[in-house]
Design a protein around this motif. Structure first.
Motif, PDB file in Angstrom:
ATOM      1  N   GLY A 256       0.813  -1.193   0.000  1.00  0.00           N
ATOM      2  CA  GLY A 256       0.000   0.000   0.000  1.00  0.00           C
ATOM      3  C   GLY A 256       0.851   1.249   0.000  1.00  0.00           C
ATOM      4  N   VAL A 257       0.480   2.218  -0.859  1.00  0.00           N
ATOM      5  CA  VAL A 257       1.203   3.482  -0.953  1.00  0.00           C
ATOM      6  C   VAL A 257       0.190   4.610  -1.101  1.00  0.00           C
ATOM      7  N   PRO A 258       0.472   5.796  -0.563  1.00  0.00           N
ATOM      8  CA  PRO A 258      -0.464   6.916  -0.726  1.00  0.00           C
ATOM      9  C   PRO A 258      -0.494   7.486  -2.146  1.00  0.00           C
ATOM     10  N   ASP A 259       0.642   7.451  -2.847  1.00  0.00           N
ATOM     11  CA  ASP A 259       0.752   8.069  -4.170  1.00  0.00           C
ATOM     12  C   ASP A 259       1.164   7.002  -5.181  1.00  0.00           C
TER      13      ASP A 259
ATOM     14  N   ALA B 206       5.048   6.042  -6.698  1.00  0.00           N
ATOM     15  CA  ALA B 206       5.581   4.701  -6.445  1.00  0.00           C
ATOM     16  C   ALA B 206       5.819   3.954  -7.751  1.00  0.00           C
ATOM     17  N   THR B 207       4.905   4.117  -8.706  1.00  0.00           N
ATOM     18  CA  THR B 207       5.072   3.465 -10.007  1.00  0.00           C
ATOM     19  C   THR B 207       6.351   3.929 -10.685  1.00  0.00           C
ATOM     20  N   GLY B 208       6.592   5.239 -10.668  1.00  0.00           N
ATOM     21  CA  GLY B 208       7.814   5.761 -11.267  1.00  0.00           C
ATOM     22  C   GLY B 208       9.057   5.243 -10.578  1.00  0.00           C
ATOM     23  N   TYR B 209       9.012   5.165  -9.242  1.00  0.00           N
ATOM     24  CA  TYR B 209      10.178   4.714  -8.481  1.00  0.00           C
ATOM     25  C   TYR B 209      10.519   3.263  -8.813  1.00  0.00           C
ATOM     26  N   TYR B 210       9.528   2.365  -8.739  1.00  0.00           N
ATOM     27  CA  TYR B 210       9.845   0.943  -8.915  1.00  0.00           C
ATOM     28  C   TYR B 210      10.140   0.595 -10.374  1.00  0.00           C
TER      29      TYR B 210
ATOM     30  N   ARG C 293      15.276   4.559  -0.299  1.00  0.00           N
ATOM     31  CA  ARG C 293      13.949   4.873   0.256  1.00  0.00           C
ATOM     32  C   ARG C 293      13.011   5.252  -0.876  1.00  0.00           C
ATOM     33  N   ASP C 294      11.841   4.588  -0.922  1.00  0.00           N
ATOM     34  CA  ASP C 294      10.868   4.906  -1.962  1.00  0.00           C
ATOM     35  C   ASP C 294      10.060   6.147  -1.563  1.00  0.00           C
ATOM     36  N   PRO C 295       9.232   6.702  -2.457  1.00  0.00           N
ATOM     37  CA  PRO C 295       8.527   7.951  -2.145  1.00  0.00           C
ATOM     38  C   PRO C 295       7.596   7.860  -0.940  1.00  0.00           C
ATOM     39  N   ALA C 296       7.116   6.660  -0.617  1.00  0.00           N
ATOM     40  CA  ALA C 296       6.220   6.506   0.530  1.00  0.00           C
ATOM     41  C   ALA C 296       6.976   6.391   1.845  1.00  0.00           C
TER      42      ALA C 296
END
Length: 306
Positions: free
Chosen positions: A12-15, A19-23, A246-249
Protein backbone atom coordinates in the motif's frame (compact mmCIF):
# COMPACT_ATOMS: atom_id res chain seq x y z
CA UNK A 1 10.21 -28.01 2.94
CA UNK A 2 6.58 -27.53 1.83
CA UNK A 3 6.88 -23.80 1.22
CA UNK A 4 9.53 -22.95 -1.33
CA UNK A 5 9.55 -19.20 -2.08
CA UNK A 6 7.90 -15.82 -1.85
CA UNK A 7 5.68 -15.43 -4.90
CA UNK A 8 4.83 -11.78 -4.33
CA UNK A 9 3.51 -8.96 -2.20
CA UNK A 10 0.89 -6.22 -2.41
CA UNK A 11 2.15 -2.94 -1.00
CA UNK A 12 0.00 0.00 0.00
CA UNK A 13 1.20 3.48 -0.95
CA UNK A 14 -0.46 6.92 -0.73
CA UNK A 15 0.75 8.07 -4.17
CA UNK A 16 0.46 5.42 -6.87
CA UNK A 17 2.07 7.53 -9.59
CA UNK A 18 5.15 8.33 -7.52
CA UNK A 19 5.58 4.70 -6.45
CA UNK A 20 5.07 3.46 -10.01
CA UNK A 21 7.81 5.76 -11.27
CA UNK A 22 10.18 4.71 -8.48
CA UNK A 23 9.85 0.94 -8.92
CA UNK A 24 10.05 1.22 -12.69
CA UNK A 25 13.29 3.15 -12.27
CA UNK A 26 14.41 0.58 -9.68
CA UNK A 27 14.39 -1.99 -12.49
CA UNK A 28 11.07 -3.80 -12.09
CA UNK A 29 9.01 -4.30 -15.24
CA UNK A 30 5.43 -2.92 -15.24
CA UNK A 31 2.87 -5.63 -16.01
CA UNK A 32 -0.88 -5.30 -15.78
CA UNK A 33 -2.61 -2.66 -13.66
CA UNK A 34 -0.21 -1.57 -10.91
CA UNK A 35 1.83 -4.81 -11.18
CA UNK A 36 5.60 -5.25 -11.51
CA UNK A 37 7.67 -8.26 -12.55
CA UNK A 38 11.19 -9.45 -11.89
CA UNK A 39 13.37 -11.25 -14.42
CA UNK A 40 12.99 -14.74 -12.92
CA UNK A 41 10.03 -14.46 -10.53
CA UNK A 42 7.34 -13.00 -12.78
CA UNK A 43 4.88 -10.55 -11.25
CA UNK A 44 6.00 -10.12 -7.65
CA UNK A 45 4.84 -6.62 -6.67
CA UNK A 46 1.40 -5.03 -6.80
CA UNK A 47 0.79 -1.46 -5.68
CA UNK A 48 -2.43 -0.52 -3.91
CA UNK A 49 -3.48 2.99 -2.91
CA UNK A 50 -3.77 3.33 0.87
CA UNK A 51 -3.75 6.35 3.22
CA UNK A 52 -0.34 5.40 4.65
CA UNK A 53 2.31 2.95 3.51
CA UNK A 54 1.84 -0.66 4.59
CA UNK A 55 2.05 -4.28 3.58
CA UNK A 56 -1.34 -5.33 2.23
CA UNK A 57 -0.67 -8.94 1.23
CA UNK A 58 2.09 -11.55 1.32
CA UNK A 59 2.05 -14.51 -1.06
CA UNK A 60 4.06 -17.73 -0.78
CA UNK A 61 4.46 -20.76 -3.01
CA UNK A 62 3.73 -24.33 -1.89
CA UNK A 63 4.25 -27.64 -3.67
CA UNK A 64 0.90 -29.41 -3.61
CA UNK A 65 -2.62 -29.74 -2.18
CA UNK A 66 -1.33 -31.51 0.94
CA UNK A 67 0.56 -28.32 1.83
CA UNK A 68 -2.62 -26.27 1.46
CA UNK A 69 -4.61 -28.73 3.58
CA UNK A 70 -1.96 -28.65 6.32
CA UNK A 71 -2.14 -24.89 6.61
CA UNK A 72 -5.95 -24.90 6.62
CA UNK A 73 -5.86 -27.37 9.53
CA UNK A 74 -3.27 -25.28 11.40
CA UNK A 75 -5.40 -22.15 11.02
CA UNK A 76 -8.45 -24.04 12.25
CA UNK A 77 -6.64 -24.89 15.48
CA UNK A 78 -5.92 -21.16 15.92
CA UNK A 79 -9.54 -20.19 15.15
CA UNK A 80 -8.27 -18.17 12.18
CA UNK A 81 -10.78 -18.09 9.34
CA UNK A 82 -9.55 -19.11 5.89
CA UNK A 83 -10.78 -18.96 2.32
CA UNK A 84 -9.51 -22.15 0.72
CA UNK A 85 -9.57 -23.91 -2.62
CA UNK A 86 -7.55 -26.99 -3.58
CA UNK A 87 -4.99 -24.62 -5.12
CA UNK A 88 -4.65 -21.90 -2.45
CA UNK A 89 -5.54 -20.74 1.03
CA UNK A 90 -5.98 -17.11 2.08
CA UNK A 91 -6.20 -15.76 5.61
CA UNK A 92 -5.72 -12.61 7.63
CA UNK A 93 -2.58 -12.79 9.75
CA UNK A 94 -4.00 -12.10 13.23
CA UNK A 95 -1.23 -9.89 14.60
CA UNK A 96 -0.87 -7.32 11.82
CA UNK A 97 -3.96 -7.77 9.66
CA UNK A 98 -1.88 -8.57 6.57
CA UNK A 99 -3.55 -10.88 4.07
CA UNK A 100 -1.47 -14.05 3.68
CA UNK A 101 -1.93 -16.29 0.64
CA UNK A 102 -0.27 -19.68 0.21
CA UNK A 103 -0.71 -20.97 -3.32
CA UNK A 104 0.48 -23.95 -5.31
CA UNK A 105 3.21 -22.56 -7.54
CA UNK A 106 6.09 -24.04 -9.54
CA UNK A 107 9.49 -23.92 -7.93
CA UNK A 108 11.62 -21.13 -9.30
CA UNK A 109 14.01 -22.24 -12.04
CA UNK A 110 16.89 -19.82 -12.27
CA UNK A 111 19.15 -19.82 -15.33
CA UNK A 112 22.74 -20.99 -15.00
CA UNK A 113 24.62 -17.72 -15.35
CA UNK A 114 28.30 -17.35 -16.10
CA UNK A 115 30.16 -16.54 -12.89
CA UNK A 116 31.54 -13.02 -12.68
CA UNK A 117 35.32 -13.31 -13.27
CA UNK A 118 37.45 -11.74 -10.53
CA UNK A 119 41.22 -11.43 -10.26
CA UNK A 120 42.93 -11.84 -6.92
CA UNK A 121 46.19 -13.04 -5.37
CA UNK A 122 46.93 -16.44 -6.87
CA UNK A 123 43.57 -16.42 -8.73
CA UNK A 124 43.43 -14.89 -12.19
CA UNK A 125 40.02 -15.42 -13.73
CA UNK A 126 40.03 -12.46 -16.13
CA UNK A 127 42.98 -12.09 -18.51
CA UNK A 128 43.63 -9.47 -21.17
CA UNK A 129 40.20 -7.87 -20.80
CA UNK A 130 38.41 -5.26 -18.73
CA UNK A 131 36.01 -6.25 -15.98
CA UNK A 132 32.56 -6.75 -17.59
CA UNK A 133 30.92 -4.48 -15.00
CA UNK A 134 32.80 -1.38 -16.17
CA UNK A 135 31.46 -1.82 -19.70
CA UNK A 136 27.79 -2.38 -18.81
CA UNK A 137 25.41 0.50 -19.41
CA UNK A 138 21.97 -1.11 -19.30
CA UNK A 139 19.77 -0.56 -16.25
CA UNK A 140 20.01 -3.18 -13.51
CA UNK A 141 16.96 -5.47 -13.34
CA UNK A 142 16.29 -7.48 -10.14
CA UNK A 143 16.14 -11.23 -10.63
CA UNK A 144 13.49 -11.85 -7.95
CA UNK A 145 11.98 -10.75 -4.67
CA UNK A 146 14.17 -12.32 -2.00
CA UNK A 147 12.74 -11.19 1.33
CA UNK A 148 10.70 -8.65 3.20
CA UNK A 149 11.19 -7.18 6.65
CA UNK A 150 8.32 -6.40 9.02
CA UNK A 151 8.32 -4.25 12.11
CA UNK A 152 6.32 -6.06 14.79
CA UNK A 153 4.83 -5.11 18.15
CA UNK A 154 5.37 -8.76 19.18
CA UNK A 155 8.11 -10.28 17.06
CA UNK A 156 8.18 -13.49 19.14
CA UNK A 157 4.49 -14.08 18.43
CA UNK A 158 5.07 -13.32 14.77
CA UNK A 159 7.95 -15.79 14.76
CA UNK A 160 5.75 -18.52 16.26
CA UNK A 161 2.97 -17.88 13.77
CA UNK A 162 5.20 -18.14 10.70
CA UNK A 163 7.26 -21.09 11.96
CA UNK A 164 4.76 -23.24 13.86
CA UNK A 165 1.73 -22.67 11.65
CA UNK A 166 3.00 -21.80 8.17
CA UNK A 167 6.25 -23.77 8.01
CA UNK A 168 9.06 -21.18 8.05
CA UNK A 169 12.36 -22.06 9.74
CA UNK A 170 14.49 -19.75 11.90
CA UNK A 171 17.96 -19.14 10.42
CA UNK A 172 19.35 -16.57 12.89
CA UNK A 173 18.21 -14.18 15.60
CA UNK A 174 19.19 -10.75 16.86
CA UNK A 175 18.89 -11.33 20.59
CA UNK A 176 15.62 -9.95 21.95
CA UNK A 177 14.94 -7.97 18.76
CA UNK A 178 14.54 -9.96 15.56
CA UNK A 179 14.09 -13.33 13.86
CA UNK A 180 15.42 -14.23 10.39
CA UNK A 181 13.14 -16.88 8.85
CA UNK A 182 13.21 -18.80 5.59
CA UNK A 183 10.68 -20.61 3.40
CA UNK A 184 13.24 -21.45 0.72
CA UNK A 185 16.95 -22.22 0.60
CA UNK A 186 17.72 -18.51 1.04
CA UNK A 187 19.02 -17.58 4.50
CA UNK A 188 15.89 -15.52 5.03
CA UNK A 189 12.71 -14.67 3.19
CA UNK A 190 11.12 -12.92 6.17
CA UNK A 191 12.67 -10.91 8.97
CA UNK A 192 10.53 -9.61 11.85
CA UNK A 193 12.01 -6.90 14.06
CA UNK A 194 10.73 -5.43 17.33
CA UNK A 195 8.94 -2.12 16.72
CA UNK A 196 6.29 0.08 18.34
CA UNK A 197 3.92 -0.54 15.40
CA UNK A 198 3.40 -3.26 12.80
CA UNK A 199 4.72 -1.96 9.48
CA UNK A 200 6.60 -2.86 6.31
CA UNK A 201 10.24 -1.95 6.88
CA UNK A 202 11.74 -2.98 3.55
CA UNK A 203 11.62 -5.20 0.51
CA UNK A 204 14.78 -6.87 -0.85
CA UNK A 205 15.46 -7.66 -4.50
CA UNK A 206 18.21 -9.97 -5.70
CA UNK A 207 20.62 -8.82 -8.40
CA UNK A 208 23.49 -10.71 -9.99
CA UNK A 209 26.46 -9.46 -7.99
CA UNK A 210 27.92 -6.63 -5.95
CA UNK A 211 28.70 -4.64 -9.11
CA UNK A 212 25.00 -4.61 -9.97
CA UNK A 213 24.19 -3.43 -6.45
CA UNK A 214 26.56 -0.51 -6.97
CA UNK A 215 25.42 0.30 -10.49
CA UNK A 216 21.74 0.05 -9.56
CA UNK A 217 22.05 2.24 -6.48
CA UNK A 218 24.18 4.90 -8.14
CA UNK A 219 21.70 5.16 -11.02
CA UNK A 220 18.84 5.59 -8.55
CA UNK A 221 20.74 8.30 -6.68
CA UNK A 222 21.97 10.27 -9.68
CA UNK A 223 19.02 12.70 -9.68
CA UNK A 224 17.65 11.79 -6.24
CA UNK A 225 20.38 11.73 -3.57
CA UNK A 226 17.66 11.86 -0.90
CA UNK A 227 16.84 8.23 -1.68
CA UNK A 228 20.06 6.99 -0.09
CA UNK A 229 19.58 5.17 3.22
CA UNK A 230 22.44 2.75 3.97
CA UNK A 231 25.18 1.03 1.99
CA UNK A 232 27.27 -0.29 0.42
CA UNK A 233 27.97 -3.01 3.00
CA UNK A 234 27.81 -6.70 3.88
CA UNK A 235 25.48 -8.14 6.49
CA UNK A 236 26.55 -10.61 9.16
CA UNK A 237 23.27 -12.57 9.33
CA UNK A 238 22.74 -13.80 5.76
CA UNK A 239 26.20 -12.59 4.63
CA UNK A 240 24.69 -10.66 1.71
CA UNK A 241 25.99 -7.44 0.19
CA UNK A 242 23.41 -4.64 0.49
CA UNK A 243 22.46 -1.11 -0.44
CA UNK A 244 19.21 0.40 0.85
CA UNK A 245 17.19 3.15 -0.79
CA UNK A 246 13.95 4.87 0.26
CA UNK A 247 10.87 4.91 -1.96
CA UNK A 248 8.53 7.95 -2.15
CA UNK A 249 6.22 6.51 0.53
CA UNK A 250 9.09 5.93 2.98
CA UNK A 251 9.54 2.16 2.62
CA UNK A 252 13.12 1.00 2.14
CA UNK A 253 14.04 -1.10 -0.90
CA UNK A 254 17.23 -3.14 -1.01
CA UNK A 255 19.44 -4.37 -3.80
CA UNK A 256 21.27 -7.47 -2.54
CA UNK A 257 23.48 -10.32 -3.74
CA UNK A 258 25.47 -13.29 -2.38
CA UNK A 259 22.98 -14.48 0.25
CA UNK A 260 23.79 -17.56 2.37
CA UNK A 261 22.11 -20.70 1.01
CA UNK A 262 20.78 -23.39 3.36
CA UNK A 263 20.05 -26.72 1.67
CA UNK A 264 20.48 -29.02 4.71
CA UNK A 265 18.78 -27.92 7.92
CA UNK A 266 20.95 -30.29 9.95
CA UNK A 267 24.15 -28.58 8.82
CA UNK A 268 23.03 -25.03 9.64
CA UNK A 269 23.45 -23.75 13.19
CA UNK A 270 21.27 -20.67 13.88
CA UNK A 271 23.17 -17.82 15.49
CA UNK A 272 22.02 -15.54 18.29
CA UNK A 273 23.61 -12.18 17.52
CA UNK A 274 23.71 -8.89 19.31
CA UNK A 275 22.44 -5.86 17.39
CA UNK A 276 25.93 -5.43 15.93
CA UNK A 277 25.32 -8.69 14.07
CA UNK A 278 23.36 -6.75 11.48
CA UNK A 279 26.52 -5.73 9.65
CA UNK A 280 29.93 -7.26 8.99
CA UNK A 281 31.29 -4.11 7.31
CA UNK A 282 29.89 -0.94 5.85
CA UNK A 283 28.90 2.59 6.84
CA UNK A 284 27.56 3.13 10.38
CA UNK A 285 23.97 2.02 10.85
CA UNK A 286 21.84 5.19 10.51
CA UNK A 287 19.33 5.69 13.37
CA UNK A 288 16.53 6.23 10.83
CA UNK A 289 17.02 2.70 9.50
CA UNK A 290 15.70 1.07 12.68
CA UNK A 291 13.46 4.00 13.61
CA UNK A 292 12.05 5.40 10.34
CA UNK A 293 11.10 9.06 10.38
CA UNK A 294 7.38 8.33 9.88
CA UNK A 295 6.94 5.90 12.78
CA UNK A 296 4.70 8.31 14.69
CA UNK A 297 2.49 8.74 11.63
CA UNK A 298 2.28 4.96 11.18
CA UNK A 299 1.35 4.49 14.84
CA UNK A 300 -1.44 7.07 14.54
CA UNK A 301 -2.75 5.40 11.38
CA UNK A 302 -2.65 1.99 13.10
CA UNK A 303 -4.73 3.27 16.02
CA UNK A 304 -7.22 4.80 13.58
CA UNK A 305 -7.66 1.51 11.69
CA UNK A 306 -8.14 -0.44 14.92
Amino acid sequence: MALHRLTGIAMGVPDLDAATGYYTEFGLSPCGPDGFATVDGGQQLRLVQTPTRRLVALRMGADDQDDIARIVLNMHTLNVQTQATPEAVALTEPLSGVRVVVEIAPRLTEPQLTATPYNGPGRLERLNQRAPAVLQTERVQPRRLGHIVLGSTDFEAHTRFFTEHLGFKVSDRIRGRASFMRCSTDHHNLLVIAAPVNFLHHTAWQVNDVDEIGRGAIAMLEDHPERHTWGLGRHMAGSNFFWYLRDPAGTFSEYYSDMDCIVDDQLWQPGDFERAGLVSWGPPLPPSFLQPDDLAELMTASHTRS
